[in-house]
Design a protein around this motif. Sequence first.
Motif, PDB file in Angstrom:
ATOM      1  N   LEU A 100       0.831  -1.197   0.000  1.00 17.83           N
ATOM      2  CA  LEU A 100       0.000   0.000   0.000  1.00 17.83           C
ATOM      3  C   LEU A 100       0.871   1.256   0.000  1.00 17.83           C
ATOM      4  O   LEU A 100       0.696   2.151  -0.837  1.00 17.83           O
ATOM      5  CB  LEU A 100      -0.911   0.007   1.232  1.00 17.83           C
ATOM      6  N   PHE A 101       1.832   1.317   0.919  1.00 17.94           N
ATOM      7  CA  PHE A 101       2.659   2.513   1.021  1.00 17.94           C
ATOM      8  C   PHE A 101       3.577   2.675  -0.185  1.00 17.94           C
ATOM      9  O   PHE A 101       3.842   3.803  -0.627  1.00 17.94           O
ATOM     10  CB  PHE A 101       3.466   2.492   2.315  1.00 17.94           C
ATOM     11  N   SER A 102       4.054   1.563  -0.737  1.00 20.50           N
ATOM     12  CA  SER A 102       4.933   1.675  -1.907  1.00 20.50           C
ATOM     13  C   SER A 102       4.184   2.250  -3.098  1.00 20.50           C
ATOM     14  O   SER A 102       4.754   3.014  -3.889  1.00 20.50           O
ATOM     15  CB  SER A 102       5.526   0.303  -2.263  1.00 20.50           C
ATOM     16  N   ARG A 103       2.902   1.904  -3.238  1.00 20.92           N
ATOM     17  CA  ARG A 103       2.095   2.485  -4.315  1.00 20.92           C
ATOM     18  C   ARG A 103       1.864   3.976  -4.098  1.00 20.92           C
ATOM     19  O   ARG A 103       1.573   4.710  -5.038  1.00 20.92           O
ATOM     20  CB  ARG A 103       0.754   1.758  -4.434  1.00 20.92           C
ATOM     21  N   MET A 104       1.971   4.414  -2.848  1.00 19.15           N
ATOM     22  CA  MET A 104       1.815   5.826  -2.506  1.00 19.15           C
ATOM     23  C   MET A 104       3.169   6.544  -2.474  1.00 19.15           C
ATOM     24  O   MET A 104       3.252   7.694  -2.045  1.00 19.15           O
ATOM     25  CB  MET A 104       1.106   5.962  -1.155  1.00 19.15           C
TER      26      MET A 104
END
Length: 222
Positions: A100-104
Amino acid sequence: MGNENILAVHENRTLDDHATLFGINTVITGILHSRGYDTPEAIDAFLHGSLADMHSPFLFGGMRQAVARMRRAIDDRERIGIFADSDLDGISSLALMHYLFSRMKIEPFLRYLRDDENYGITMDIIDEFRDNGVTLIITVDSGTRDVSEIAYARSLGIDVIVTDHHEQDRELPDAIVINPKAAGSGYPFKNLAGVGVAFKLAHAILMSYLPSYNRLFMIIAG
């Protein structure tokens, strides 16, 4: 042939038919039947469900507070830390949150239990988060019973969001707790795995970026 034998033969044929229809093993269809998914419609809804079929993540008490705290950390470019137990549930939860955070385009500080470390976050691990500039810790598959450890994190000025599915002790930690089994949880399904709870948090944070989030609507039906 007795009635019981006739019913058993019918059930076996039904299991075989459903297994063939959906391309799955009869053991799987047997498990589905035992849990009430015993018609083609029910099995199809279970195997091919959509987000619209799920309970809203905002049925959890504390979810809106968790989203607000995460959004503030993201907007202010705070360092976010994720802590996980090292079993399958914990590591899959960690992977989900990291994705999730890597996509952000956010790189959180990750810490999971290693070697012979005991279950749960410790004060030494919290010191690691502090030393790496973390101001918000998100626990996955853990945290509900780590009352004194989370109190220590709070004394250092670190906020904590707990995502977990384990039973609570007499008191909950000084954190935003997302746990279907915690007192006052509000979520209707109590048997989510840890990764399911982490998914609910991820679902909620993504929903918070929709234009309709936190807006009031008037629906007029003719």
